[in-house]
Scaffold this active site. Structure first.
Site, short mmCIF file in Angstrom:
data_model
loop_
_atom_site.label_atom_id
_atom_site.label_comp_id
_atom_site.label_asym_id
_atom_site.label_seq_id
_atom_site.Cartn_x
_atom_site.Cartn_y
_atom_site.Cartn_z
N GLY A 122 -18.64 -6.96 77.19
CA GLY A 122 -18.02 -7.72 78.26
C GLY A 122 -18.85 -8.95 78.58
N CYS A 123 -18.20 -9.94 79.18
CA CYS A 123 -18.91 -11.19 79.47
C CYS A 123 -20.04 -10.96 80.48
CB CYS A 123 -17.95 -12.27 79.95
SG CYS A 123 -16.89 -11.79 81.34
N TYR A 124 -19.73 -10.41 81.65
CA TYR A 124 -20.75 -10.22 82.67
C TYR A 124 -21.89 -9.29 82.22
CZ TYR A 124 -17.68 -12.34 86.26
OH TYR A 124 -16.91 -13.18 87.01
#
Length: 317
Positions: A122-124
């Site tokens: 995931g990005c975060y």
């Protein structure tokens, strides 16, 4: 492993933001062929299964439930099944899937390369994991430390509906969200950092298309041995020495989130005040680059055993 003269890739969900950017990056690679299904047949299971049987790797750029269905469709091919790289959250903490963060450990690139099924991060969580995991493994950050991850992303991370709202000027310039503390990225952060206490995650979105900063505040007197900010920086620097995409750089008084856009680069910093016994860890990167499509192409290169270009074409920058 290729079924033809050069590796072939099918992007299931190529019309979405992540799928489009993966395709743009793959267009820079003359030694990879991207295959597509006619638009009117993209939801036809028979057409998708036939396509999957003909390629070396399938990238899933789909919502979680659709990704599960597509992964099952690929697995049903048995000996003809392609490798699968999933960009959803469906399999990120599933032990049967390799986690597609090559910088997670020295052994992770080989694990990704050998796996038939890889889950793109995931990005975060990408920035938070890269900041916290080495400090926990070095014994400086207790695994039960009450971590808070604050993060801001460009609106492209919210999908087509959010993009439309911002670009039509109907969305707020800035907002916090996920305040029910059940954001789908928390499980991933918790699992791969090595934390034993579930972190608090506070995401936000701003009125800019792409770019991202994760920030993590720390009280140094609560860390093992009361380290100085320089000690934290030293651990991170040693861990990522020689990394192609992750680098530790000097702290700055201000940070803006868009500096890494259209690249697969990620910058880590330790901002500290030794006299006050406080520090803030930050990770800056492109939510569509190292946070999504760039990371996917990096993993694709490992899975297919080829050199890749993770940047977008110059015209897109």
């Amino acid at each position: 492993m290729a079924k033809g003269s050069i590796p072939t890739v099918f992007i299931d969900g190529e019309a979405g933001t992540t799928g489009l950017q993966i395709r743009e990056r793959l267009e820079l690679l003359p030694h990879v062929a991207v295959r597509s299904i006619a638009p009117e047949r993209r939801k036809d299971p028979g057409a998708r299964r036939e396509m999957m049987a003909s390629v070396d790797l399938v990238v899933l750029c789909l919502p979680d439930e659709a990704a599960k269905e597509s992964a099952a469709l690929a697995a049903s091919l048995g000996a003809e099944a392609p490798k699968v790289l999933d960009a959803s959250t469906a399999f990120r903490v599933n032990p049967d899937w390799a986690y597609g963060l090559p910088e997670l450990s020295p052994e992770q690139p080989a694990k990704i390369a050998a796996s038939m099924r890889v889950s793109n991060p995931g990005c975060y969580p990408t920035g938070a994991i890269l900041l916290l995991r080495p400090l926990i493994q070095a014994g400086l950050l207790p695994a039960d430390y009450p971590v808070t991850v604050n993060a801001v992303s460009g609106y492209s991370g919210g999908g087509n509906a959010m993009i439309a709202a911002y670009e039509s000027r109907t969305a707020p310039e800035f907002e916090l969200y996920g305040l029910g503390l059940e954001h789908k990225h928390v499980a991933e952060m918790h699992y791969y950092t090595g934390l034993t206490r579930r972190p608090i995650f506070v995401p936000s979105v701003g009125d800019f298309r792409q770019g991202m900063i994760d920030s993590i505040p720390l009280h140094l007197d609560l860390l093992t041995g009361g380290p100085a900010p320089a000690d934290l920086e030293s651990v991170l620097t040693a861990r990522y020495a020689g990394s192609a995409y992750v680098r530790v750089v000097k702290a700055e008084a201000k940070l803006e989130p868009e500096a890494m856009n259209n690249t697969n680069q990620l910058e880590l910093r330790v901002h500290g005040n030794a006299a006050r016994g406080q520090a803030v860890l930050t990770a800056r990167y492109d939510n569509l680059g190292k946070g999504a499509s760039g990371a996917a192409v990096q993993n694709l290169g490992l899975m297919l055993g080829i050199a890749v270009e993770t940047r977008l074409p110059a015209a897109a920058e």
